[in-house]
Scaffold this motif. Structure first.
Motif, mmCIF file in Angstrom:
data_model
loop_
_atom_site.group_PDB
_atom_site.id
_atom_site.type_symbol
_atom_site.label_atom_id
_atom_site.label_comp_id
_atom_site.label_asym_id
_atom_site.label_seq_id
_atom_site.Cartn_x
_atom_site.Cartn_y
_atom_site.Cartn_z
ATOM 1 N N ASN A 35 0.811 -1.225 0.000
ATOM 2 C CA ASN A 35 0.000 0.000 0.000
ATOM 3 C C ASN A 35 0.843 1.273 0.000
ATOM 4 N N PRO A 36 1.891 1.381 0.833
ATOM 5 C CA PRO A 36 2.732 2.591 0.763
ATOM 6 C C PRO A 36 3.351 2.802 -0.613
ATOM 7 N N LEU A 37 3.749 1.711 -1.278
ATOM 8 C CA LEU A 37 4.332 1.848 -2.613
ATOM 9 C C LEU A 37 3.273 2.267 -3.635
ATOM 10 N N GLU A 38 2.096 1.679 -3.538
ATOM 11 C CA GLU A 38 1.012 2.063 -4.444
ATOM 12 C C GLU A 38 0.664 3.537 -4.267
ATOM 13 N N ALA A 39 0.725 4.028 -3.029
ATOM 14 C CA ALA A 39 0.435 5.446 -2.776
ATOM 15 C C ALA A 39 1.460 6.351 -3.430
ATOM 16 N N ARG A 40 2.630 5.792 -3.742
ATOM 17 C CA ARG A 40 3.678 6.553 -4.425
ATOM 18 C C ARG A 40 3.712 6.221 -5.914
ATOM 19 N N ALA A 41 2.578 5.713 -6.425
ATOM 20 C CA ALA A 41 2.401 5.454 -7.860
ATOM 21 C C ALA A 41 3.338 4.377 -8.400
ATOM 22 N N ILE A 42 3.715 3.424 -7.550
ATOM 23 C CA ILE A 42 4.537 2.298 -7.982
ATOM 24 C C ILE A 42 3.674 1.045 -7.961
ATOM 25 N N LYS A 43 3.576 0.375 -9.100
ATOM 26 C CA LYS A 43 2.757 -0.820 -9.202
ATOM 27 C C LYS A 43 3.368 -1.961 -8.388
ATOM 28 N N THR A 44 2.516 -2.698 -7.692
ATOM 29 C CA THR A 44 2.995 -3.795 -6.851
ATOM 30 C C THR A 44 2.209 -5.073 -7.136
ATOM 31 N N LYS A 45 2.798 -6.159 -6.717
ATOM 32 C CA LYS A 45 2.125 -7.456 -6.736
ATOM 33 C C LYS A 45 2.444 -8.152 -5.428
ATOM 34 N N TRP A 46 1.424 -8.641 -4.747
ATOM 35 C CA TRP A 46 1.646 -9.330 -3.480
ATOM 36 C C TRP A 46 2.386 -10.646 -3.721
ATOM 37 N N SER A 47 3.488 -10.827 -3.038
ATOM 38 C CA SER A 47 4.255 -12.059 -3.196
ATOM 39 C C SER A 47 3.495 -13.280 -2.686
ATOM 40 N N VAL A 48 2.565 -13.073 -1.753
ATOM 41 C CA VAL A 48 1.817 -14.213 -1.207
ATOM 42 C C VAL A 48 0.990 -14.891 -2.293
ATOM 43 N N GLU A 49 0.616 -14.156 -3.346
ATOM 44 C CA GLU A 49 -0.161 -14.766 -4.417
ATOM 45 C C GLU A 49 0.638 -15.845 -5.135
ATOM 46 N N PHE A 50 1.947 -15.663 -5.248
ATOM 47 C CA PHE A 50 2.784 -16.676 -5.885
ATOM 48 C C PHE A 50 2.910 -17.911 -5.000
ATOM 49 N N THR A 51 2.804 -17.704 -3.696
ATOM 50 C CA THR A 51 2.920 -18.820 -2.764
ATOM 51 C C THR A 51 1.739 -19.762 -2.886
ATOM 52 N N PHE A 52 0.556 -19.209 -3.030
ATOM 53 C CA PHE A 52 -0.649 -20.043 -3.005
ATOM 54 C C PHE A 52 -1.182 -20.391 -4.392
ATOM 55 N N ALA A 53 -0.674 -19.757 -5.439
ATOM 56 C CA ALA A 53 -1.107 -20.108 -6.794
ATOM 57 C C ALA A 53 -0.376 -21.374 -7.255
ATOM 58 N N GLN A 54 -0.947 -22.034 -8.248
ATOM 59 C CA GLN A 54 -0.282 -23.187 -8.852
ATOM 60 C C GLN A 54 0.684 -22.663 -9.915
ATOM 61 N N ILE A 55 1.974 -22.707 -9.618
ATOM 62 C CA ILE A 55 2.965 -22.114 -10.509
ATOM 63 C C ILE A 55 4.002 -23.130 -10.982
ATOM 64 N N HIS A 56 3.900 -24.381 -10.543
ATOM 65 C CA HIS A 56 4.907 -25.381 -10.881
ATOM 66 C C HIS A 56 4.556 -26.108 -12.168
ATOM 67 N N GLY A 57 5.576 -26.428 -12.949
ATOM 68 C CA GLY A 57 5.396 -27.284 -14.116
ATOM 69 C C GLY A 57 5.024 -26.532 -15.377
ATOM 70 N N PHE A 58 5.066 -27.254 -16.497
ATOM 71 C CA PHE A 58 4.756 -26.668 -17.797
ATOM 72 C C PHE A 58 3.334 -26.112 -17.891
ATOM 73 N N PRO A 59 2.309 -26.847 -17.424
ATOM 74 C CA PRO A 59 0.934 -26.371 -17.651
ATOM 75 C C PRO A 59 0.599 -25.057 -16.964
ATOM 76 N N HIS A 60 1.349 -24.685 -15.913
ATOM 77 C CA HIS A 60 1.004 -23.495 -15.145
ATOM 78 C C HIS A 60 1.875 -22.289 -15.471
ATOM 79 N N ALA A 61 2.694 -22.398 -16.517
ATOM 80 C CA ALA A 61 3.576 -21.280 -16.867
ATOM 81 C C ALA A 61 2.773 -20.038 -17.244
ATOM 82 N N GLY A 62 1.702 -20.233 -17.988
ATOM 83 C CA GLY A 62 0.872 -19.092 -18.370
ATOM 84 C C GLY A 62 0.205 -18.441 -17.168
#
Length: 353
Positions: free
Chosen positions: A305-332
Motif C-alpha cells: 500500500n505505501p508503494l502504491e500510494a507513491r504510484a509504484i505498481k505492486t504485486k503481493w508475493s503471497v499470491e505466488f505462494t498459493f497459486a499453482q505455478i509449478h510445471g509446464f501447464p502453469h507457466a501461463g
C-alpha cells in the motif's frame, strides 16, 4: 493463562485436548505446532508427544514454528521436515535407489510433474502424501529432489537423518526451470531427456502474448517468501530487467542449481546478473525503489500500500505462494500474475545493463 502461570499439567492438558480432537474429528494424524509461547514456558513437546500418542492411539507429529523464522513459507518446511522423520524405513537396502519428490503442491500439480517424469521412464514417490499412513518408505541412498526453494530444512533432514542423496537442481517454476529440473533428474538416473526442449518451446509459444507486456519492463523483489531467485530467473527469461532480488534467507547449497540457472539465463539474455540482497533493510530498500522507479515491485502486503500510494505498481508475493505455478501447464498462470498489474502501465523500454 493457566499454562503460562504453570497451573496446568502439560501432559494432562495435552492428553485432554487430543482425546477431544480424536473424538470430534477422528484424525489420521495430529500435528503439534510449537509457537513462541511453548518456547517461553519451555514445554517439552517432543518428550510429551510419544506419551500422548500411545495413550490415544493416533500419530502425533511435532513441528516447531516459533515465529522467529525469516519467512512464513518456512512453516511448511518445518512441518515437512517433521513428516520426513516419520516416513517408514524401506526394507531391502540392496534395491536400486528410488526418487522421492518433496514439497506441498496441489494434487493435480503433483500428478502432472509425476507424469512428466513417468514419460521419461522415472517413477517417483511424493512427500507429503494425501494420507499420513501412505508416507513413502525411505532407505539410505535414495534420491530426493525438492520442488520449491524454501524447503532447505526438509532437504537437510532427508540427507542427515535419513541418509538420502539430494538432487541439486533448479526448481520447476516456469518453462525454463521445469525443463532444467527434469533434465537434471534424468541426468542423475541416466535416463534420456527426449523432447524436453520442444516441450519448453511449445509452452513459450503459448505464453507469447504475455511476453509483449514483460519485454523491457523492470521488476524488483523486496523479499518475502523465498521464491524470489526462481521468479527473478523466470522473469529475466521473459525479457524483464530485474533490478534487485531481495530474499529473506537463502541456503546457497539447496539453491545452487537455481543460482546457476539464473547466471546462465543472464548470460543468454545479455543482461547483468541482478543484485541479490539477503534479509534486506526495508528502509534502505525503499530508498533504492524510489531511485530506480521499477515498473513493478513484488513485495509483501506490508509494503504494497505505501508503494502504491507513491504510484509504484505492486504485486503481493503471497499470491505466488498459493497459486499453482509449478510445471509446464502453469507457466501461463504464473506469467499472468506478473502481467496483470502491468496492463495499465504505459509501454516502456529499457536498455540492457
Amino acid at each position: 493463562e493457566g499454562d503460562i502461570s504453570a497451573q496446568l499439567n502439560d501432559f494432562e492438558e495435552l492428553l485432554r485436548l487430543c482425546t477431544q480432537i480424536k473424538h470430534d474429528r477422528s484424525p489420521g494424524v495430529v500435528f503439534w505446532i510449537g509457537t513462541c509461547t511453548t518456547e517461553i514456558i519451555k514445554m517439552d513437546l517432543e518428550g510429551l508427544a510419544p506419551r500422548v500418542e500411545a495413550a490415544i492411539g493416533v500419530p502425533i507429529v511435532v513441528a516447531r514454528a516459533n515465529g522467529l523464522d525469516y519467512a512464513f513459507t518456512q512453516g511448511e518446511d518445518t512441518v515437512l521436515a517433521a513428516l520426513a522423520q516419520r516416513a517408514p524405513r524401506s526394507e531391502g537396502s540392496t534395491a536400486s535407489p528410488s526418487l522421492v519428490l518433496f514439497g506441498s503442491v496441489a494434487e493435480t500439480t503433483a500428478q502432472q510433474l509425476q507424469s512428466e517424469l513417468a514419460a521419461l521412464g522415472i517413477q517417483p514417490a511424493w512427500l507429503p502424501t494425501p494420507r499420513f499412513a501412505e508416507l513413502p518408505a525411505l532407505k539410505e541412498g535414495d534420491y530426493v529432489c525438492g520442488v520449491s526453494p524454501y524447503l532447505s530444512r526438509t532437504a537437510t533432514t532427508l540427507m542427515r537423518r535419513r541418509k538420502c542423496r539430494l538432487i541439486v537442481a533448479p526448481f520447476p517454476i516456469g518453462p525454463d526451470g521445469t525443463r532444467a529440473w527434469l533434465e537434471r533428474i534424468c541426468e542423475v538416473f541416466g535416463a534420456p531427456a527426449h523432447g524436453l526442449v520442444q516441450r519448453e518451446q511449445q509452452v513459450w509459444s503459448v505464453c507469447r502474448p504475455y511476453l509483449d507486456w514483460t519485454q523491457g519492463r523492470s521488476v524488483l523483489f523486496t523479499g518475502d517468501n523465498m521464491l524470489e531467485i526462481a521468479l527473478g530467473r523466470f522473469l529475466t527469461r521473459c525479457g524483464m530487467r530485474v533490478c534487485e532480488i531481495g530474499i529473506p534467507y537463502m541456503d546457497q547449497r539447496y539453491q545452487a542449481g537455481e543460482l546457476a540457472l539464473l547466471e546462465h539465463t543472464c548470460r543468454t539474455m545479455g543482461v547483468r546478473l541482478p543484485k541479490i540482497v539477503e534479509k534486506p533493510d526495508n528502509s534502505n530498500q525503499l530508498d533504492r525503489i524510489r531511485d530506480l522507479q521499477p515498473d513493478l515491485v513484488i513485495t509483501g502486503m506490508a509494503l504494497a500500500n505505501p508503494l502504491e500510494a507513491r504510484a509504484i505498481k505492486t504485486k503481493w508475493s503471497v499470491e505466488f505462494t498459493f497459486a499453482q505455478i509449478h510445471g509446464f501447464p502453469h507457466a501461463g498462470d504464473l506469467l499472468w500474475l506478473v502481467v496483470r498489474p502491468l496492463l495499465h502501465v504505459a509501454p516502456k523500454r529499457h536498455s540492457k545493463v
